[in-house]
Design a protein around this motif. Structure first.
Motif, PDB file in Angstrom:
ATOM      1  N   GLU A 167      -7.171 -14.518 -24.664  1.00 53.94           N
ATOM      2  CA  GLU A 167      -6.676 -15.438 -23.635  1.00 53.94           C
ATOM      3  C   GLU A 167      -5.662 -14.725 -22.756  1.00 53.94           C
ATOM      4  O   GLU A 167      -5.694 -14.823 -21.537  1.00 53.94           O
ATOM      5  N   ARG A 168      -4.744 -13.993 -23.395  1.00 59.59           N
ATOM      6  CA  ARG A 168      -3.764 -13.199 -22.667  1.00 59.59           C
ATOM      7  C   ARG A 168      -3.127 -12.182 -23.599  1.00 59.59           C
ATOM      8  O   ARG A 168      -3.225 -12.294 -24.825  1.00 59.59           O
ATOM      9  N   LEU A 169      -2.466 -11.198 -22.987  1.00 60.43           N
ATOM     10  CA  LEU A 169      -1.791 -10.137 -23.726  1.00 60.43           C
ATOM     11  C   LEU A 169      -0.297 -10.183 -23.413  1.00 60.43           C
ATOM     12  O   LEU A 169       0.096 -10.522 -22.294  1.00 60.43           O
ATOM     13  N   GLU A 170       0.517  -9.835 -24.386  1.00 58.44           N
ATOM     14  CA  GLU A 170       1.968  -9.922 -24.227  1.00 58.44           C
ATOM     15  C   GLU A 170       2.624  -8.676 -24.812  1.00 58.44           C
ATOM     16  O   GLU A 170       2.613  -8.465 -26.021  1.00 58.44           O
ATOM     17  N   GLY A 171       3.161  -7.841 -23.931  1.00 60.84           N
ATOM     18  CA  GLY A 171       3.808  -6.630 -24.413  1.00 60.84           C
ATOM     19  C   GLY A 171       4.208  -5.727 -23.263  1.00 60.84           C
ATOM     20  O   GLY A 171       3.860  -5.981 -22.107  1.00 60.84           O
ATOM     21  N   ASN A 172       4.947  -4.668 -23.577  1.00 62.81           N
ATOM     22  CA  ASN A 172       5.467  -3.770 -22.547  1.00 62.81           C
ATOM     23  C   ASN A 172       4.496  -2.675 -22.145  1.00 62.81           C
ATOM     24  O   ASN A 172       4.621  -2.111 -21.054  1.00 62.81           O
ATOM     25  N   ASP A 173       3.545  -2.347 -23.023  1.00 67.24           N
ATOM     26  CA  ASP A 173       2.695  -1.194 -22.769  1.00 67.24           C
ATOM     27  C   ASP A 173       1.326  -1.441 -23.394  1.00 67.24           C
ATOM     28  O   ASP A 173       1.209  -1.478 -24.625  1.00 67.24           O
ATOM     29  N   PRO A 174       0.267  -1.603 -22.588  1.00 68.36           N
ATOM     30  CA  PRO A 174      -1.060  -1.875 -23.156  1.00 68.36           C
ATOM     31  C   PRO A 174      -1.574  -0.762 -24.055  1.00 68.36           C
ATOM     32  O   PRO A 174      -2.434  -0.991 -24.908  1.00 68.36           O
ATOM     33  N   ASN A 175      -1.054   0.456 -23.894  1.00 69.20           N
ATOM     34  CA  ASN A 175      -1.468   1.554 -24.769  1.00 69.20           C
ATOM     35  C   ASN A 175      -1.050   1.300 -26.218  1.00 69.20           C
ATOM     36  O   ASN A 175      -1.663   1.817 -27.154  1.00 69.20           O
ATOM     37  N   THR A 176      -0.004   0.481 -26.388  1.00 74.58           N
ATOM     38  CA  THR A 176       0.473   0.150 -27.737  1.00 74.58           C
ATOM     39  C   THR A 176      -0.634  -0.500 -28.553  1.00 74.58           C
ATOM     40  O   THR A 176      -0.804  -0.214 -29.740  1.00 74.58           O
ATOM     41  N   LEU A 177      -1.397  -1.364 -27.912  1.00 72.58           N
ATOM     42  CA  LEU A 177      -2.443  -2.105 -28.604  1.00 72.58           C
ATOM     43  C   LEU A 177      -3.513  -1.174 -29.167  1.00 72.58           C
ATOM     44  O   LEU A 177      -4.111  -1.439 -30.206  1.00 72.58           O
ATOM     45  N   ILE A 178      -3.731  -0.053 -28.487  1.00 66.52           N
ATOM     46  CA  ILE A 178      -4.755   0.901 -28.921  1.00 66.52           C
ATOM     47  C   ILE A 178      -4.186   1.886 -29.940  1.00 66.52           C
ATOM     48  O   ILE A 178      -4.929   2.554 -30.648  1.00 66.52           O
ATOM     49  N   GLY A 179      -2.852   1.971 -30.038  1.00 69.86           N
ATOM     50  CA  GLY A 179      -2.290   2.761 -31.113  1.00 69.86           C
ATOM     51  C   GLY A 179      -1.245   3.791 -30.767  1.00 69.86           C
ATOM     52  O   GLY A 179      -0.707   4.442 -31.653  1.00 69.86           O
ATOM     53  N   LEU A 180      -0.910   3.929 -29.461  1.00 70.07           N
ATOM     54  CA  LEU A 180       0.105   4.924 -29.096  1.00 70.07           C
ATOM     55  C   LEU A 180       0.883   4.436 -27.875  1.00 70.07           C
ATOM     56  O   LEU A 180       0.396   4.534 -26.746  1.00 70.07           O
ATOM     57  N   PRO A 181       2.096   3.917 -28.075  1.00 69.75           N
ATOM     58  CA  PRO A 181       2.893   3.397 -26.945  1.00 69.75           C
ATOM     59  C   PRO A 181       3.428   4.531 -26.077  1.00 69.75           C
ATOM     60  O   PRO A 181       4.436   5.163 -26.412  1.00 69.75           O
ATOM     61  N   LEU A 182       2.790   4.781 -24.958  1.00 74.96           N
ATOM     62  CA  LEU A 182       3.125   5.937 -24.128  1.00 74.96           C
ATOM     63  C   LEU A 182       4.504   5.835 -23.475  1.00 74.96           C
ATOM     64  O   LEU A 182       5.191   6.843 -23.329  1.00 74.96           O
ATOM     65  N   ILE A 183       4.894   4.649 -23.070  1.00 72.23           N
ATOM     66  CA  ILE A 183       6.200   4.519 -22.411  1.00 72.23           C
ATOM     67  C   ILE A 183       7.302   4.970 -23.364  1.00 72.23           C
ATOM     68  O   ILE A 183       8.209   5.724 -22.989  1.00 72.23           O
ATOM     69  N   GLN A 184       7.219   4.515 -24.604  1.00 73.40           N
ATOM     70  CA  GLN A 184       8.215   4.919 -25.604  1.00 73.40           C
ATOM     71  C   GLN A 184       8.055   6.391 -25.975  1.00 73.40           C
ATOM     72  O   GLN A 184       9.049   7.098 -26.195  1.00 73.40           O
ATOM     73  N   LEU A 185       6.817   6.872 -26.041  1.00 77.88           N
ATOM     74  CA  LEU A 185       6.593   8.275 -26.383  1.00 77.88           C
ATOM     75  C   LEU A 185       7.213   9.199 -25.342  1.00 77.88           C
ATOM     76  O   LEU A 185       7.828  10.224 -25.686  1.00 77.88           O
ATOM     77  N   ILE A 186       7.078   8.854 -24.071  1.00 78.65           N
ATOM     78  CA  ILE A 186       7.677   9.663 -23.006  1.00 78.65           C
ATOM     79  C   ILE A 186       9.195   9.758 -23.201  1.00 78.65           C
ATOM     80  O   ILE A 186       9.793  10.824 -23.026  1.00 78.65           O
ATOM     81  N   LYS A 187       9.804   8.638 -23.599  1.00 77.16           N
ATOM     82  CA  LYS A 187      11.253   8.631 -23.840  1.00 77.16           C
ATOM     83  C   LYS A 187      11.624   9.522 -25.022  1.00 77.16           C
ATOM     84  O   LYS A 187      12.617  10.255 -24.970  1.00 77.16           O
TER      85      LYS A 187
END
Length: 210
Positions: free
Chosen positions: A180-200
């Motif tokens: 129905e909808r997605l809720e989160g800061n980074d859609p890559n997180t759902l697949i297994g690797l949160p890139l925004i946080q990884l860059i940090k």
């Protein structure tokens, strides 16, 4: 001296996500016991496992680089690397759910998720192979499911065979039709690797994407 990036994972999905950063990296395959400890929360579990995977990756990398085994840090500095470890679990109705492994279990998981929200917790750890300096985070992401019929669920499982995916779907594929909808800061997180946080975290190790 260039610091290598090592992904401690056999996941083709995590490899594909990391490739988005356009940084050279190598993959290594550590073996880690993923059994939850008694009383361990989902957040505690993924944090611990991401750290264990990164540490296991450091050990494997160091064994493959003879100079890193030297007692003299001057010699081991010839092979600096940061190792990325990640782990993910899904939680529904307050309960951790794992990979279904069978078609029957996948159907049951999706029936349980129908009309509800599943929260995924992804642990991410980045460790330097020489200094052992480590940075870790846990990133949540919530998926709100449609009200699904048994026929829709069965059809989806037959088409995509999500037997090795926690939650029994592949968000990067046809699984998007379940939501129905997605809720989160980074859609890559759902697949297994949160890139925004990884860059940090890479930045903390003096590795810049841009």
């Amino acid at each position: 001296m260039i610091t290598k990036i090592i992904l401690a994972s056999t996941s083709t999905f995590r490899k594909a996500i990391l490739e988005k950063l356009q940084l050279p990296f190598e993959c290594i395959s550590p073996e880690t016991d993923e059994t939850a400890l008694e009383g361990e929360t989902a957040q505690q579990l993924v944090l611990r496992l991401s750290q264990l995977k990164a540490l296991a990756g450091v050990e494997l990398y160091n064994q493959s680089e003879p100079s890193v085994l030297a007692a003299d840090l001057v010699l081991s500095a010839d092979n600096p690397a940061v190792v990325i470890g990640s782990d993910q679990v899904a939680v529904i109705d307050g309960q951790i759910i794992g990979k279904p492994l069978t078609k029957e279990n996948a159907i049951k998981q999706l029936q349980q998720a129908s009309g509800k929200a599943i929260t995924f917790y992804t642990g991410l750890s980045v460790i330097h192979n020489i200094t052992k300096e480590a940075f870790s985070i846990v990133e949540p992401f919530t998926v709100h499911f449609k009200n699904l019929t048994t026929a829709e669920i069965t059809r989806y499982v037959e088409l995509e065979q999500p037997l090795y995916c926690a939650g029994s779907f592949k968000a990067e594929g046809l699984g998007i039709a379940l939501f129905e909808r997605l809720e989160g800061n980074d859609p890559n997180t759902l697949i297994g690797l949160p890139l925004i946080q990884l860059i940090k975290l890479l930045k903390k190790h003096n590795i810049s994407v841009l």
